[in-house]
Scaffold this active site. Structure first.
Site, PDB file in Angstrom:
ATOM      1  CB  SER A 138      -0.947   0.002   1.203  1.00  0.00           C
ATOM      2  OG  SER A 138      -0.242  -0.264   2.395  1.00  0.00           O
TER       3      SER A 138
ATOM      4  CG  ASP B 191       2.595  -6.651   1.218  1.00  0.00           C
ATOM      5  OD1 ASP B 191       2.376  -7.866   1.136  1.00  0.00           O
ATOM      6  OD2 ASP B 191       1.722  -5.782   1.059  1.00  0.00           O
TER       7      ASP B 191
ATOM      8  CE  LYS C  33       0.017  -8.220   3.425  1.00  0.00           C
ATOM      9  NZ  LYS C  33      -0.466  -8.310   2.024  1.00  0.00           N
TER      10      LYS C  33
ATOM     11  CD  GLU D 290      -7.421  -5.614   1.595  1.00  0.00           C
ATOM     12  OE1 GLU D 290      -6.314  -6.163   1.520  1.00  0.00           O
ATOM     13  OE2 GLU D 290      -7.629  -4.441   1.205  1.00  0.00           O
TER      14      GLU D 290
HETATM   15  O1  KIV Z   1      -0.307  -3.399   1.622  1.00  0.00           O
HETATM   16  C1  KIV Z   1      -1.123  -3.387   2.565  1.00  0.00           C
HETATM   17  O2  KIV Z   1      -1.262  -2.394   3.277  1.00  0.00           O
HETATM   18  C2  KIV Z   1      -1.910  -4.585   2.780  1.00  0.00           C
HETATM   19  C3  KIV Z   1      -2.969  -4.585   3.819  1.00  0.00           C
HETATM   20  C4  KIV Z   1      -4.060  -3.647   3.572  1.00  0.00           C
HETATM   21  C5  KIV Z   1      -3.505  -5.943   4.047  1.00  0.00           C
HETATM   22  O3  KIV Z   1      -1.691  -5.564   2.136  1.00  0.00           O
END
Ligand code: KIV
Length: 277
Positions: A58, A96, A126, A194
């Site tokens: 994000s 992420d 993740k 989500e």
């Molecule tokens: O990138 C992010 O912030 C996310 C969350 C909203 C789950 O993947």
């Protein structure tokens, strides 16, 4: 989260680890998570006792100003993740994996996960997808790297999903459950749900041994995660319905910067107390 000592009294957790996620689920203790993209906010969130910090893709929206998460790259996320990992003394830091860095198969996924673990100090990675990402998760976990899975609405597939659509409603709950079981069987230590109806999320939470972390998935999950700029009132534009606004940082900063500009223009800043002799 706390840990049971020999005397059966809860001891404060020095560093959150995957076992604390599992213990939290077993003991009915809710897990809190926030996104974080820099050292300063990570310190604040860590000091406030947030259990895990996700350096989310994000950042594509919140840091780099894109409309979606798709353009954000590994090279852009690495330094943000490093800064958060340096700041976090207690929180568990999750990196992420961005769009295009793991989908071609387990080898690519492991290579990307290695980069984040070696170059940032994150504690886990993740990635998005249920059944379709299970082999990637299995390979990463087999190398000793904890994986947080992410199912339901997966923003990296927003074009394929036809926009920001709730997932797992009605008959779709079967697919959601299948995805949830697949990531658990592949070895994920937790799974983000989500934009999933509360009932479906509750069902998945009951079914799984691993904790579920909701982002717009109602109250009956094992933890909650939010994009911090949303609840802090800093994000401009559309805020999802599931976000509660806890602050108005946009208003506070606008007022402060307007006062600064006005003081500079009127010559009242800097004053003698801000000047060297
Ligand atoms: O990138 C992010 O912030 C996310 C969350 C909203 C789950 O993947």
């Amino acid at each position: 989260m706390s840990e049971t000592s020999d005397a059966s009294t809860p001891a404060p957790v020095k560093r959150v680890r995957t076992r604390h996620f599992q213990q939290a689920k077993e003991r009915g203790i809710r897990i809190t998570g926030l996104t974080s993209y820099d050292y300063l906010t990570a310190r604040i969130f860590d000091d406030a006792g947030v259990d895990f910090l996700l350096v989310g893709d994000s950042a594509g929206n919140t840091v780099f100003g894109h409309d979606t998460t798709l353009p954000v790259t590994i090279d852009e996320l690495l330094p943000l993740t490093r800064a958060v990992a340096i700041a976090a003394k207690r929180a568990f830091v999750v990196a992420d994996l961005p769009f295009g860095s793991y989908e071609t198969g387990p080898d690519e996924a492991l290579h990307t996960a290695f980069r984040f673990m070696k170059e940032t100090g994150a504690h886990a990675v993740k990635l998005e997808g249920g059944v379709r990402s299970a082999e990637q998760i299995r390979r990463i976990v087999s190398a000793g790297i904890p994986v947080m899975a992410h199912i339901g609405f997966t923003p990296q597939s927003e074009h394929g999903l036809g926009g920001h659509m709730i997932q797992g409603r009605g008959d779709q709950v079967k697919q959601l459950l299948e995805d949830a079981r697949a990531v658990q069987d592949a070895g994920a230590f937790a799974v983000v749900l989500e934009m999933v109806p509360a009932d479906s999320a509750a069902l998945v939470t009951q079914e799984l041994r691993i904790p579920t972390i909701g982002v717009g998935a109602g109250p009956e999950v094992d933890g909650q995660l939010l994009v911090w700029t949303d609840w802090a009132g800093l994000t401009s534009g559309r805020i999802p319905r599931f976000v509660r606004k806890y602050a108005d940082l946009h208003g506070i900063l606008t007022e402060a910067v307007t006062a600064f500009r006005s003081d500079v223009e009127s010559g009242t800043y800097p004053g003698p107390e801000h000047s060297y002799e």
